[in-house]
Design a protein around this motif. Structure first.
Motif, PDB file in Angstrom:
ATOM      1  N   ASP A  44       9.088  42.883  31.041  1.00  0.00           N
ATOM      2  CA  ASP A  44       9.570  44.264  30.944  1.00  0.00           C
ATOM      3  C   ASP A  44       9.066  44.944  29.683  1.00  0.00           C
ATOM      4  O   ASP A  44       8.712  46.126  29.698  1.00  0.00           O
ATOM      5  N   LEU A  45       9.044  44.213  28.569  1.00  0.00           N
ATOM      6  CA  LEU A  45       8.624  44.813  27.300  1.00  0.00           C
ATOM      7  C   LEU A  45       7.108  44.957  27.228  1.00  0.00           C
ATOM      8  O   LEU A  45       6.585  46.040  26.965  1.00  0.00           O
ATOM      9  N   PHE A  46       6.384  43.865  27.463  1.00  0.00           N
ATOM     10  CA  PHE A  46       4.939  43.859  27.243  1.00  0.00           C
ATOM     11  C   PHE A  46       4.138  44.392  28.428  1.00  0.00           C
ATOM     12  O   PHE A  46       2.950  44.709  28.284  1.00  0.00           O
ATOM     13  N   GLY A  47       4.740  44.461  29.594  1.00  0.00           N
ATOM     14  CA  GLY A  47       4.027  44.982  30.756  1.00  0.00           C
ATOM     15  C   GLY A  47       3.008  44.030  31.328  1.00  0.00           C
ATOM     16  O   GLY A  47       2.096  44.444  32.051  1.00  0.00           O
ATOM     17  N   CYS A  48       3.126  42.752  31.003  1.00  0.00           N
ATOM     18  CA  CYS A  48       2.216  41.742  31.547  1.00  0.00           C
ATOM     19  C   CYS A  48       2.917  40.392  31.514  1.00  0.00           C
ATOM     20  O   CYS A  48       3.951  40.236  30.863  1.00  0.00           O
ATOM     21  N   GLN A  49       2.345  39.439  32.201  1.00  0.00           N
ATOM     22  CA  GLN A  49       2.905  38.088  32.220  1.00  0.00           C
ATOM     23  C   GLN A  49       2.512  37.366  30.934  1.00  0.00           C
ATOM     24  O   GLN A  49       1.322  37.176  30.659  1.00  0.00           O
ATOM     25  N   PRO A  50       3.468  36.995  30.100  1.00  0.00           N
ATOM     26  CA  PRO A  50       3.128  36.316  28.839  1.00  0.00           C
ATOM     27  C   PRO A  50       2.651  34.884  29.069  1.00  0.00           C
ATOM     28  O   PRO A  50       2.970  34.271  30.090  1.00  0.00           O
ATOM     29  N   GLU A  51       1.869  34.388  28.132  1.00  0.00           N
ATOM     30  CA  GLU A  51       1.428  32.991  28.158  1.00  0.00           C
ATOM     31  C   GLU A  51       2.227  32.212  27.119  1.00  0.00           C
ATOM     32  O   GLU A  51       2.357  32.656  25.972  1.00  0.00           O
ATOM     33  N   PHE A  52       2.743  31.064  27.500  1.00  0.00           N
ATOM     34  CA  PHE A  52       3.530  30.239  26.591  1.00  0.00           C
ATOM     35  C   PHE A  52       2.806  28.918  26.318  1.00  0.00           C
ATOM     36  O   PHE A  52       1.832  28.576  26.973  1.00  0.00           O
ATOM     37  N   ASN A  53       3.282  28.211  25.309  1.00  0.00           N
ATOM     38  CA  ASN A  53       2.644  26.967  24.867  1.00  0.00           C
ATOM     39  C   ASN A  53       1.189  27.203  24.480  1.00  0.00           C
ATOM     40  O   ASN A  53       0.313  26.363  24.715  1.00  0.00           O
ATOM     41  N   SER A  54       0.926  28.371  23.892  1.00  0.00           N
ATOM     42  CA  SER A  54      -0.423  28.726  23.472  1.00  0.00           C
ATOM     43  C   SER A  54      -0.710  28.221  22.068  1.00  0.00           C
ATOM     44  O   SER A  54       0.196  27.782  21.349  1.00  0.00           O
ATOM     45  N   ALA A  55      -1.959  28.319  21.672  1.00  0.00           N
ATOM     46  CA  ALA A  55      -2.360  27.861  20.339  1.00  0.00           C
ATOM     47  C   ALA A  55      -1.925  28.831  19.251  1.00  0.00           C
ATOM     48  O   ALA A  55      -1.738  28.444  18.098  1.00  0.00           O
ATOM     49  N   THR A  56      -1.767  30.126  19.593  1.00  0.00           N
ATOM     50  CA  THR A  56      -1.406  31.138  18.605  1.00  0.00           C
ATOM     51  C   THR A  56      -0.399  32.116  19.202  1.00  0.00           C
ATOM     52  O   THR A  56      -0.226  32.208  20.420  1.00  0.00           O
ATOM     53  N   ASP A  57       0.278  32.845  18.306  1.00  0.00           N
ATOM     54  CA  ASP A  57       1.117  33.972  18.705  1.00  0.00           C
ATOM     55  C   ASP A  57       0.255  35.222  18.535  1.00  0.00           C
ATOM     56  O   ASP A  57      -0.035  35.635  17.411  1.00  0.00           O
ATOM     57  N   THR A  58      -0.172  35.827  19.637  1.00  0.00           N
ATOM     58  CA  THR A  58      -1.198  36.868  19.566  1.00  0.00           C
ATOM     59  C   THR A  58      -0.968  37.963  20.600  1.00  0.00           C
ATOM     60  O   THR A  58      -0.545  37.687  21.727  1.00  0.00           O
ATOM     61  N   ILE A  59      -1.264  39.198  20.199  1.00  0.00           N
ATOM     62  CA  ILE A  59      -1.305  40.332  21.118  1.00  0.00           C
ATOM     63  C   ILE A  59      -2.764  40.766  21.271  1.00  0.00           C
ATOM     64  O   ILE A  59      -3.457  40.957  20.274  1.00  0.00           O
ATOM     65  N   TYR A  60      -3.245  40.903  22.507  1.00  0.00           N
ATOM     66  CA  TYR A  60      -4.611  41.311  22.793  1.00  0.00           C
ATOM     67  C   TYR A  60      -4.592  42.702  23.429  1.00  0.00           C
ATOM     68  O   TYR A  60      -3.805  42.964  24.346  1.00  0.00           O
ATOM     69  N   PHE A  61      -5.470  43.598  22.952  1.00  0.00           N
ATOM     70  CA  PHE A  61      -5.526  44.938  23.524  1.00  0.00           C
ATOM     71  C   PHE A  61      -6.920  45.533  23.359  1.00  0.00           C
ATOM     72  O   PHE A  61      -7.754  45.011  22.624  1.00  0.00           O
ATOM     73  N   GLN A  62      -7.175  46.642  24.055  1.00  0.00           N
ATOM     74  CA  GLN A  62      -8.467  47.302  24.013  1.00  0.00           C
ATOM     75  C   GLN A  62      -8.682  47.974  22.654  1.00  0.00           C
ATOM     76  O   GLN A  62      -7.811  48.677  22.155  1.00  0.00           O
ATOM     77  N   SER A  63      -9.859  47.770  22.078  1.00  0.00           N
ATOM     78  CA  SER A  63     -10.143  48.328  20.751  1.00  0.00           C
ATOM     79  C   SER A  63     -10.224  49.848  20.757  1.00  0.00           C
ATOM     80  O   SER A  63     -10.169  50.480  19.705  1.00  0.00           O
ATOM     81  N   GLY A 103       7.426  41.377  19.164  1.00  0.00           N
ATOM     82  CA  GLY A 103       8.083  42.495  19.818  1.00  0.00           C
ATOM     83  C   GLY A 103       8.147  43.733  18.944  1.00  0.00           C
ATOM     84  O   GLY A 103       7.909  44.855  19.403  1.00  0.00           O
ATOM     85  N   THR A 104       8.455  43.528  17.646  1.00  0.00           N
ATOM     86  CA  THR A 104       8.538  44.659  16.720  1.00  0.00           C
ATOM     87  C   THR A 104       7.190  45.345  16.571  1.00  0.00           C
ATOM     88  O   THR A 104       7.105  46.584  16.616  1.00  0.00           O
ATOM     89  N   CYS A 105       6.131  44.571  16.378  1.00  0.00           N
ATOM     90  CA  CYS A 105       4.805  45.170  16.225  1.00  0.00           C
ATOM     91  C   CYS A 105       4.366  45.879  17.499  1.00  0.00           C
ATOM     92  O   CYS A 105       3.738  46.938  17.439  1.00  0.00           O
ATOM     93  N   PHE A 106       4.705  45.315  18.646  1.00  0.00           N
ATOM     94  CA  PHE A 106       4.368  45.969  19.911  1.00  0.00           C
ATOM     95  C   PHE A 106       5.061  47.330  19.998  1.00  0.00           C
ATOM     96  O   PHE A 106       4.446  48.334  20.382  1.00  0.00           O
ATOM     97  N   CYS A 107       6.343  47.381  19.649  1.00  0.00           N
ATOM     98  CA  CYS A 107       7.103  48.634  19.735  1.00  0.00           C
ATOM     99  C   CYS A 107       6.588  49.674  18.747  1.00  0.00           C
ATOM    100  O   CYS A 107       6.535  50.872  19.056  1.00  0.00           O
TER     101      CYS A 107
END
Length: 338
Positions: free
Chosen positions: A185-204, A151-155
């Motif tokens: 509300d924060l990320f603007g998308c539906q988060p995925e849980f029980n994933s292999a990593t904690d990751t934010i994906y975005f356009q380069s 959340g901090t890095c996203f902000c």
């Protein structure tokens, strides 16, 4: 491939708990009680540049989640964070040529706010990139820790990029919480849980943008920090330069040019000002290092290699030689007398 990685330090800035007390009170809980139980003195939070143990920070998050009966406390706290809570480093990041350069600055500093950040762009033609957070051991899932980190890095990136900032996806290793709306509300998308990593994906494409900061609070902070409007404010200006040097030492970017940039001055103007005060940039950085060296060694909180890095020395041997010139003995000898 462009990548950066940095490892957790055992202490972080108190600014990482910005908004903690108010958030706890909003759940009708006692923040002072929680902080005391976590091993944090409330008065430490008055100075955003004070250091608190990272383990105590994590304990405060977990205890707050329990006392407030809120399994998304870490994420809600992260919304109080941003470039302005990074102080002079945040100002320095916002003045880089593009987001990649700003993240390069973050690589040297963000360990004071988040742990185990790794950014990787697979190739120069890639349309997407990801920020992975290697912040947890596989068998030690800590939802609050992951929430506040992502959340901090996203902000911070939202502050740097501006209103066009969007992400493609965000994934968490934690189990799905009861309240997922705060994530959406924060990320603007539906988060995925029980994933292999904690990751934010975005356009380069965002990486090539020039940082865009339109934060009035940051502007106010910078004005108070870098402007010297009174003719008798030389001592205040020297203190600001001292603080800027102290902040940038550990980044490896503590050059006269970068200090001038943080102060809102041209390097030649900074040089003239220091000459008027009968000192030089080299003398000031030496004074700051001497003072901070004694503080760090006296606290016995860090090993000698970490102390050297915090003072901007790339090798322990270089720091040790300099310390002996200053005080006539090695750092180890000085500590043994304490």
């Amino acid at each position: 491939m462009w990548s950066s990685r940095f490892i957790m330090n055992h202490s972080i800035r108190a600014a990482s708990l910005e908004g903690f007390s108010d958030l706890v009170r909003s759940y009708h809980a006692n923040p002072n009680q929680i902080l005391k139980e976590a091993g944090i003195v409330t008065s430490q939070l008055r100075d955003p540049d004070a250091f608190i143990y990272y383990e105590h920070f994590l304990a405060a998050l977990e205890l707050a989640a329990q006392h407030c009966q809120c399994d998304t406390f870490g994420l809600e706290l992260s919304t109080k964070q941003g470039v302005n809570t990074l102080g002079l480093i945040g100002a320095y990041m916002s003045r880089q040529a593009n987001i990649v350069d700003a993240l390069t600055v973050a690589r040297k500093y963000m360990y004071l706010h988040v742990e185990g950040l790794s950014l990787a762009v697979e190739n120069s033609n890639s349309k997407s990139c990801e920020i992975q957070f290697l912040n947890l051991a596989p068998n030690e899932l800590s939802p609050q820790k992951a929430q506040v980190t992502l959340g901090t890095c996203f902000c911070i990136l939202r502050d740097l990029v501006g209103p066009t900032w969007r992400i493609n996806k965000v994934s968490f290793r934690q189990d799905a919480p009861k309240n997922q709306e705060v994530f959406r509300d924060l990320f603007g998308c539906q988060p995925e849980f029980n994933s292999a990593t904690d990751t934010i994906y975005f356009q380069s494409q965002f990486l090539s943008l020039k940082p865009n900061i339109n934060n009035q609070l940051l502007d106010k902070m910078l004005f108070e920090e870098i402007e010297s409007t009174k003719p008798n404010s030389q001592l205040e200006q020297l203190q600001r330069i001292d603080n800027a040097i102290k902040t940038l030492l550990a980044t490896g970017d503590c050059t006269k040019e970068n200090i001038a940039l943080c102060m809102g001055l041209h390097p030649k103007k900074l040089q003239r000002f220091l000459a008027e005060q009968k000192t030089t940039y080299r003398e000031m950085i030496d004074q700051v290092r001497k003072r901070e060296a004694l503080i760090l060694l006296k606290n016995h909180q860090f090993n000698l290699t970490t102390v050297a890095l915090k003072l901007g020395y790339c090798e322990l041997s270089v720091f040790s030689r300099r310390f002996k010139i200053w005080f006539g003995m090695s750092p180890t000898q000085w500590q043994s007398r304490m």
